[in-house]
Design a protein around this motif. Structure first.
Motif, PDB file in Angstrom:
ATOM      1  N   SER A 313       0.811  -1.212   0.000  1.00  0.00           N
ATOM      2  CA  SER A 313       0.000   0.000   0.000  1.00  0.00           C
ATOM      3  C   SER A 313       0.845   1.264   0.000  1.00  0.00           C
ATOM      4  CB  SER A 313      -0.911   0.014   1.228  1.00  0.00           C
ATOM      5  OG  SER A 313      -0.143  -0.045   2.417  1.00  0.00           O
ATOM      6  N   GLY A 314       2.136   1.150   0.310  1.00  0.00           N
ATOM      7  CA  GLY A 314       2.983   2.330   0.355  1.00  0.00           C
ATOM      8  C   GLY A 314       2.629   3.220   1.535  1.00  0.00           C
ATOM      9  N   ILE A 315       3.177   4.430   1.540  1.00  0.00           N
ATOM     10  CA  ILE A 315       2.907   5.407   2.601  1.00  0.00           C
ATOM     11  C   ILE A 315       2.575   6.727   1.935  1.00  0.00           C
ATOM     12  CG2 ILE A 315       3.867   6.639   4.579  1.00  0.00           C
ATOM     13  CD1 ILE A 315       5.699   4.273   5.059  1.00  0.00           C
ATOM     14  N   LEU A 316       1.408   7.255   2.213  1.00  0.00           N
ATOM     15  CA  LEU A 316       0.982   8.502   1.603  1.00  0.00           C
ATOM     16  C   LEU A 316       1.838   9.659   2.088  1.00  0.00           C
ATOM     17  CD1 LEU A 316      -2.891   8.183   1.804  1.00  0.00           C
ATOM     18  CD2 LEU A 316      -1.441   7.790  -0.168  1.00  0.00           C
ATOM     19  N   MET A 317       1.996  10.656   1.255  1.00  0.00           N
ATOM     20  CA  MET A 317       2.743  11.855   1.639  1.00  0.00           C
ATOM     21  C   MET A 317       2.012  12.627   2.739  1.00  0.00           C
ATOM     22  SD  MET A 317       5.594  12.266  -0.171  1.00  0.00           S
ATOM     23  CE  MET A 317       5.944  13.990  -0.532  1.00  0.00           C
ATOM     24  N   SER A 318       0.736  12.362   2.908  1.00  0.00           N
ATOM     25  CA  SER A 318      -0.023  13.036   3.965  1.00  0.00           C
ATOM     26  C   SER A 318       0.123  12.358   5.316  1.00  0.00           C
ATOM     27  CB  SER A 318      -1.506  13.081   3.586  1.00  0.00           C
ATOM     28  OG  SER A 318      -2.008  11.762   3.388  1.00  0.00           O
ATOM     29  N   GLN A 319       0.745  11.190   5.371  1.00  0.00           N
ATOM     30  CA  GLN A 319       0.886  10.443   6.625  1.00  0.00           C
ATOM     31  C   GLN A 319       2.173  10.869   7.343  1.00  0.00           C
ATOM     32  OE1 GLN A 319       0.338   6.513   4.648  1.00  0.00           O
ATOM     33  NE2 GLN A 319      -1.268   6.186   6.190  1.00  0.00           N
ATOM     34  N   ASP A 320       2.162  12.089   7.845  1.00  0.00           N
ATOM     35  CA  ASP A 320       3.353  12.640   8.497  1.00  0.00           C
ATOM     36  C   ASP A 320       3.803  11.781   9.674  1.00  0.00           C
ATOM     37  OD1 ASP A 320       1.935  14.652   7.004  1.00  0.00           O
ATOM     38  OD2 ASP A 320       3.329  16.114   7.834  1.00  0.00           O
ATOM     39  N   GLU A 321       2.861  11.355  10.496  1.00  0.00           N
ATOM     40  CA  GLU A 321       3.223  10.611  11.704  1.00  0.00           C
ATOM     41  C   GLU A 321       3.964   9.323  11.358  1.00  0.00           C
ATOM     42  OE1 GLU A 321      -0.173   9.965  14.117  1.00  0.00           O
ATOM     43  OE2 GLU A 321      -0.541  12.092  14.501  1.00  0.00           O
ATOM     44  N   LYS A 322       3.510   8.652  10.311  1.00  0.00           N
ATOM     45  CA  LYS A 322       4.149   7.396   9.927  1.00  0.00           C
ATOM     46  C   LYS A 322       5.521   7.636   9.310  1.00  0.00           C
ATOM     47  CE  LYS A 322       2.824   2.966   7.897  1.00  0.00           C
ATOM     48  NZ  LYS A 322       1.773   2.232   7.161  1.00  0.00           N
ATOM     49  N   ILE A 323       5.654   8.682   8.520  1.00  0.00           N
ATOM     50  CA  ILE A 323       6.924   8.982   7.870  1.00  0.00           C
ATOM     51  C   ILE A 323       7.975   9.404   8.897  1.00  0.00           C
ATOM     52  CG2 ILE A 323       8.068  10.583   6.282  1.00  0.00           C
ATOM     53  CD1 ILE A 323       5.492  10.586   4.623  1.00  0.00           C
ATOM     54  N   PHE A 324       7.583  10.234   9.862  1.00  0.00           N
ATOM     55  CA  PHE A 324       8.546  10.790  10.825  1.00  0.00           C
ATOM     56  C   PHE A 324       8.591  10.025  12.143  1.00  0.00           C
ATOM     57  CE2 PHE A 324       7.084  14.719   8.471  1.00  0.00           C
ATOM     58  CZ  PHE A 324       8.195  14.775   7.643  1.00  0.00           C
ATOM     59  N   GLN A 325       7.896   8.903  12.234  1.00  0.00           N
ATOM     60  CA  GLN A 325       7.752   8.221  13.520  1.00  0.00           C
ATOM     61  C   GLN A 325       9.105   7.899  14.168  1.00  0.00           C
ATOM     62  OE1 GLN A 325       5.585   4.543  13.261  1.00  0.00           O
ATOM     63  NE2 GLN A 325       5.690   4.144  15.456  1.00  0.00           N
ATOM     64  N   HIS A 326      10.018   7.307  13.389  1.00  0.00           N
ATOM     65  CA  HIS A 326      11.311   6.905  13.951  1.00  0.00           C
ATOM     66  C   HIS A 326      12.104   8.125  14.423  1.00  0.00           C
ATOM     67  CE1 HIS A 326      15.245   4.410  13.354  1.00  0.00           C
ATOM     68  NE2 HIS A 326      14.926   4.555  14.621  1.00  0.00           N
ATOM     69  N   PHE A 327      12.117   9.186  13.632  1.00  0.00           N
ATOM     70  CA  PHE A 327      12.845  10.400  13.996  1.00  0.00           C
ATOM     71  C   PHE A 327      12.198  11.075  15.205  1.00  0.00           C
ATOM     72  CE2 PHE A 327      15.471  13.855  11.594  1.00  0.00           C
ATOM     73  CZ  PHE A 327      16.378  13.845  12.634  1.00  0.00           C
ATOM     74  N   ASP A 328      10.867  11.079  15.249  1.00  0.00           N
ATOM     75  CA  ASP A 328      10.165  11.701  16.376  1.00  0.00           C
ATOM     76  C   ASP A 328      10.488  10.977  17.683  1.00  0.00           C
ATOM     77  OD1 ASP A 328       9.056  13.577  14.731  1.00  0.00           O
ATOM     78  OD2 ASP A 328       7.123  12.564  14.522  1.00  0.00           O
ATOM     79  N   GLU A 329      10.536   9.639  17.633  1.00  0.00           N
ATOM     80  CA  GLU A 329      10.868   8.881  18.836  1.00  0.00           C
ATOM     81  C   GLU A 329      12.294   9.185  19.293  1.00  0.00           C
ATOM     82  OE1 GLU A 329      10.214   4.815  17.882  1.00  0.00           O
ATOM     83  OE2 GLU A 329       8.020   4.956  17.989  1.00  0.00           O
ATOM     84  N   PHE A 330      13.210   9.252  18.345  1.00  0.00           N
ATOM     85  CA  PHE A 330      14.598   9.569  18.684  1.00  0.00           C
ATOM     86  C   PHE A 330      14.710  10.977  19.274  1.00  0.00           C
ATOM     87  CE2 PHE A 330      18.573  11.611  17.330  1.00  0.00           C
ATOM     88  CZ  PHE A 330      19.500  10.795  17.966  1.00  0.00           C
TER      89      PHE A 330
END
Length: 562
Positions: A313-330
């Motif tokens: 399904s890929g990852i939509l460009m609108s799914q900010d939380e999913k795209i940045f999740q790893h960086f946000d946790e760090f």
């Protein structure tokens, strides 16, 4: 990959130019083609299957993955183009075997897989040089100012020709792996060993390094992000070792990289039409030809649906939380580290500034207790008066309405001179100070120093967690223990201030005491306590002025000679 056609079968096919569907040679061919279909299904499942989203995978792994898939599908196609394979398929077509319908369906899927591999590989090769620039030793500022904007410009150029990638969720997938790579860069930049990291931060605190000592909850200022990005290109460090920076600044730069990365990403997304436009979620690949000579434009029968694989399904460009999740946790852990560093810095400064402050005397505790008792009694009386007033308002609504806005001039006639002072001392404050006063060996400064040392032990002690706990759980537990002990120290400092200022003090004396607590004056818990102490002090300043006036009036005719 595919089972080979043996020589005996080839010989039988040459001898019989036209065989019926139930002949032995055709049955052997059908069995062989069914084995090919099974093998091809496994290959297609690997190509169209879910993408690996493990946090350790960077964007270059995507290039390797699609290159491997393209090599796999090319090997498969080379085998299918051989004379032996074409002879087997031709025999099944001639005999009108039922297996040929399944083969046509799988043939279309093979073509789709070939097109998808070719398109993805071509796209990734166009941005390869930018992805290769994101090495682990790259400096975060170089990533934010040079590499990421160039990568987004290249993606925008590709999307200006074809809107396929952003709307099929593939750009979001690439950015997710770019996020993983940026986390790797930041970990390499600051160092992954927590023990050594804390030791460096402790040394910077002792050396009086440039550590923000005002705000308790660390957060970036927009001006910081602007300064981080708007620098002359010649002054941007290219790699981690090209510039000498403090550990505190390195941690801060990780947060600045995160903020810059999000801003660059959202600029690209807006240029592609915004998050509302990028809503398609399924990958698709068009095809117009098949290896067996059939065309994919023909109506698809039920056998075709069997090989219509569910694509990632890929990852939509609108799914900010999913795209940045790893960086946000760090970065959440980085912010916690900065908060703890600022706390240690503030408390370390407080050790020095409070060195001359005395412990509360017994008389201070007695006065504070009497003030607390009067405050409690007054609060109970106010509550009773309020309840009685509510009762009267309910019974005499009309009468009260006619008297609304009239002040009772004699209501405060019995107030004592100090009744306007705000008392914040509480019974828990008194109990805490009584326990502290029982220990004659520890000064206020020494008590805070002991607390700071305990905080340092929490951060450097590696035995507080079992060895099988992961990094996140261990760090969260450290932060929880640190926060709990910090709150205990804040409660102690707040109790000290409340008790010391429960008794009226001269303005100069009070200001001298409050000035020693300036390093912690902006902490959330202590801010209101210190503010109330200042309010009480300046309210009492009127008494100092009255004393000065009285002294002046008494001695103005015959002033004393010092």
């Amino acid at each position: 990959l595919l089972k080979r056609v043996d020589a005996e079968m080839i010989g039988q096919l040459k001898q019989t130019s036209r065989s019926t569907a139930d002949s032995p040679v055709i049955r052997n061919c059908e069995a062989l083609v069914l084995s090919w279909i099974s093998t091809i299904e496994n290959v297609l499942q690997d190509i169209f299957g879910e993408d690996s989203m493990h946090p350790s995978l960077g964007p270059l792994s995507e290039i390797d993955r699609w290159t491997r898939k393209q090599r796999l599908i090319n090997n498969l196609l080379e085998q299918l183009k051989s004379k032996e394979c074409k002879a087997v398929i031709g025999a099944l077509i001639t005999s009108k075997s039922k297996v040929i319908r399944k083969w046509k369906a799988i043939d279309v899927s093979i073509t789709e897989a070939q097109n998808e591999c070719r398109d993805k590989t071509k796209f990734l090769e166009s941005i390869r040089r930018y992805l290769e620039s994101l090495t682990e030793d790259a400096h975060p500022q170089n990533c934010a100012v040079n590499i990421l904007p160039a990568l987004c410009d290249a993606m925008r150029t590709v999307e200006s020709v074809s809107r396929y990638y952003a709307r099929q969720g593939y750009l979001g997938l690439i950015f997710t792996k770019v996020t993983n790579q940026l986390v790797k860069i930041c970990k390499y930049y600051v160092g992954d060993d927590l023990t050594q990291l804390w030791s460096k931060l402790f040394n910077e605190i002792l050396d009086g390094g440039l550590i923000d000592d005002i705000k308790e909850n660390f957060h970036l200022d927009k001006r910081d992000v602007k300064r981080f990005r708007e620098v002359p290109k010649g002054s941007i460090p290219l790699d981690t070792n090209s510039i000498n920076e403090s550990t505190f600044q390195r941690l801060k730069n990780c947060l600045l990289l995160q903020a810059s990365y999000k801003e660059t990403f959202r600029t690209l997304r807006d240029a592609l039409g915004g998050s509302q436009m990028l809503t398609t979620t399924a990958f698709s690949a068009t095809s117009s030809s098949s290896l067996s000579g059939t065309t994919s434009a023909q109506p698809q029968d039920q056998s075709h649906s069997r090989y219509h694989y569910t694509r990632s399904s890929g990852i939509l460009m609108s799914q900010d939380e999913k795209i940045f999740q790893h960086f946000d946790e760090f970065c959440r852990r980085v912010e916690q580290m900065l908060d703890m560093t600022v706390t240690l810095n503030q408390l370390s400064q407080l050790i020095t500034s409070t060195a001359r402050l005395p412990k509360p005397k017994r008389t201070d505790l007695i006065d504070a207790e009497s003030v607390a008792n009067r405050t409690d009694a007054r609060a109970r009386k106010d509550k009773e008066d309020e309840e009685e007033e509510d009762y009267d308002n309910n019974n005499n609504n009309a009468e009260n309405a006619s008297d609304e806005g009239i002040d009772d001039a004699g209501s405060d006639s019995g107030a004592t001179p100090n009744d306007y002072l705000i008392s914040t001392v509480s019974k828990p404050d008194l109990e805490l100070m009584k326990q502290y006063c029982d220990d004659d060996s520890v000064s206020l400064s020494g008590f805070i120093a002991n607390g700071v040392e305990r905080l340092r032990l929490i951060l450097t002690n590696n035995t507080i967690n079992p060895s099988n706990e992961d990094e996140k759980t261990k760090f969260d537990l450290i932060h929880k223990q640190f926060t709990s002990l910090t709150r205990e120290l804040e409660q102690f400092i707040g109790a000290y201030v409340n008790v010391m200022f429960s008794k009226t003090k001269r303005t100069h004396e009070g200001l001298s005491i409050l000035a020693t607590f300036e390093p912690v004056c902006e902490r959330n818990y202590l801010r209101s306590i210190l503010r109330d102490a200042y309010v009480n002090l300046f309210l009492n300043f009127e008494n100092d002025l009255l004393d000065i006036r009285t002294t002046f009036e008494a001695h103005k005719d015959n002033p004393p000679i010092p």
